[in-house]
Design a protein around this motif. Structure first.
Motif, PDB file in Angstrom:
ATOM      1  N   THR A  79       5.038 -67.085 -10.382  1.00 18.16           N
ATOM      2  CA  THR A  79       4.649 -67.200  -8.978  1.00 18.16           C
ATOM      3  C   THR A  79       5.250 -66.032  -8.203  1.00 18.16           C
ATOM      4  O   THR A  79       6.145 -65.344  -8.686  1.00 18.16           O
ATOM      5  CB  THR A  79       5.140 -68.521  -8.356  1.00 18.16           C
ATOM      6  N   GLY A  80       4.755 -65.846  -7.008  1.00 17.23           N
ATOM      7  CA  GLY A  80       5.266 -64.807  -6.135  1.00 17.23           C
ATOM      8  C   GLY A  80       4.503 -64.805  -4.831  1.00 17.23           C
ATOM      9  O   GLY A  80       3.858 -65.801  -4.468  1.00 17.23           O
ATOM     10  N   THR A  81       4.555 -63.706  -4.141  1.00 15.88           N
ATOM     11  CA  THR A  81       3.822 -63.542  -2.891  1.00 15.88           C
ATOM     12  C   THR A  81       3.048 -62.228  -2.959  1.00 15.88           C
ATOM     13  O   THR A  81       3.357 -61.345  -3.765  1.00 15.88           O
ATOM     14  CB  THR A  81       4.761 -63.505  -1.672  1.00 15.88           C
ATOM     15  N   TRP A  82       2.042 -62.117  -2.098  1.00 10.03           N
ATOM     16  CA  TRP A  82       1.295 -60.867  -1.996  1.00 10.03           C
ATOM     17  C   TRP A  82       1.146 -60.512  -0.525  1.00 10.03           C
ATOM     18  O   TRP A  82       1.167 -61.374   0.336  1.00 10.03           O
ATOM     19  CB  TRP A  82      -0.079 -60.966  -2.686  1.00 10.03           C
ATOM     20  N   HIS A  83       1.016 -59.219  -0.262  1.00 12.11           N
ATOM     21  CA  HIS A  83       0.695 -58.749   1.087  1.00 12.11           C
ATOM     22  C   HIS A  83      -0.093 -57.443   0.964  1.00 12.11           C
ATOM     23  O   HIS A  83      -0.006 -56.733  -0.038  1.00 12.11           O
ATOM     24  CB  HIS A  83       1.945 -58.567   1.952  1.00 12.11           C
ATOM     25  N   TRP A  84      -0.861 -57.176   1.999  1.00 15.32           N
ATOM     26  CA  TRP A  84      -1.661 -55.963   2.017  1.00 15.32           C
ATOM     27  C   TRP A  84      -0.790 -54.753   2.295  1.00 15.32           C
ATOM     28  O   TRP A  84       0.015 -54.761   3.214  1.00 15.32           O
ATOM     29  CB  TRP A  84      -2.753 -56.025   3.090  1.00 15.32           C
ATOM     30  N   GLU A  95       5.070 -59.415  -4.818  1.00 14.42           N
ATOM     31  CA  GLU A  95       6.531 -59.385  -4.764  1.00 14.42           C
ATOM     32  C   GLU A  95       7.110 -60.724  -5.167  1.00 14.42           C
ATOM     33  O   GLU A  95       6.410 -61.734  -5.217  1.00 14.42           O
ATOM     34  CB  GLU A  95       7.004 -59.039  -3.349  1.00 14.42           C
ATOM     35  N   ASP A  96       8.413 -60.717  -5.424  1.00 12.25           N
ATOM     36  CA  ASP A  96       9.169 -61.921  -5.771  1.00 12.25           C
ATOM     37  C   ASP A  96       8.557 -62.650  -6.963  1.00 12.25           C
ATOM     38  O   ASP A  96       8.539 -63.888  -7.001  1.00 12.25           O
ATOM     39  CB  ASP A  96       9.274 -62.873  -4.568  1.00 12.25           C
ATOM     40  N   LEU A  97       8.067 -61.895  -7.938  1.00 14.31           N
ATOM     41  CA  LEU A  97       7.453 -62.511  -9.115  1.00 14.31           C
ATOM     42  C   LEU A  97       8.540 -63.135  -9.977  1.00 14.31           C
ATOM     43  O   LEU A  97       9.516 -62.481 -10.349  1.00 14.31           O
ATOM     44  CB  LEU A  97       6.661 -61.469  -9.910  1.00 14.31           C
ATOM     45  N   GLN A  98       8.337 -64.432 -10.263  1.00 12.14           N
ATOM     46  CA  GLN A  98       9.315 -65.180 -11.052  1.00 12.14           C
ATOM     47  C   GLN A  98       8.595 -66.075 -12.037  1.00 12.14           C
ATOM     48  O   GLN A  98       7.580 -66.679 -11.708  1.00 12.14           O
ATOM     49  CB  GLN A  98      10.181 -66.040 -10.133  1.00 12.14           C
TER      50      GLN A  98
END
Length: 139
Positions: A79-84, A95-98
């Motif tokens: 899991t993680g987050t994405w942004h443009w 980011e923050d891939l775990q």
């Protein structure tokens, strides 16, 4: 004198017709920049790796990211987050891939094309060397 009376209106008519006919409707508007923003079909569904080489991915419209790698009968989630970085050109950062086998904490993505059932993107660890990957929506 008669020549001036005839030439002035004739010259005026020619100039006016040139002005009127030389203008087009496209001349009045500035060129709009092309928007390559990914359509909403990118979000909120699973995309499956066509070559079964990379992880299956899911971009939540809320900015969350999921992936599942299927290997040797096991599923390895991350899991993680994405942004443009640049939405208009399809550049994003994960980011923050775990996850249990997640090696990189961040990835860079360039979305090449997306429609209802096919997603083509490039992925990079460092933002410089990109690898193309094709995904399908088979649901």
């Amino acid at each position: 004198m008669k020549k001036d009376l005839i030439l002035k209106p004739l010259l005026l008519a020619i100039v006016l017709s040139l002005v009127i006919f030389s203008c087009s409707s496209d001349d009045d508007s500035a060129a709009e920049p092309e928007d390559n923003s990914p359509p909403p079909t990118l979000f909120d569904k699973w995309w499956y790796d066509v070559d079964d080489y990379s992880a299956d991915i899911y971009f939540h419209s809320t900015g969350e990211y999921e992936q599942e790698l299927h290997f040797a009968g096991n599923v390895y989630p991350a899991t993680g987050t994405w942004h443009w970085i640049n939405e208009a050109t399809g550049e994003m950062k994960l980011e923050d891939l775990q996850g249990p086998i997640q090696v990189n904490s961040e990835l860079y993505i360039n979305i090449i094309s997306v429609d209802d059932h096919l997603l083509t993107l490039e992925r990079s660890i460092d933002g410089g060397s990109f690898t193309p990957i094709v995904y399908e929506d088979i649901d």
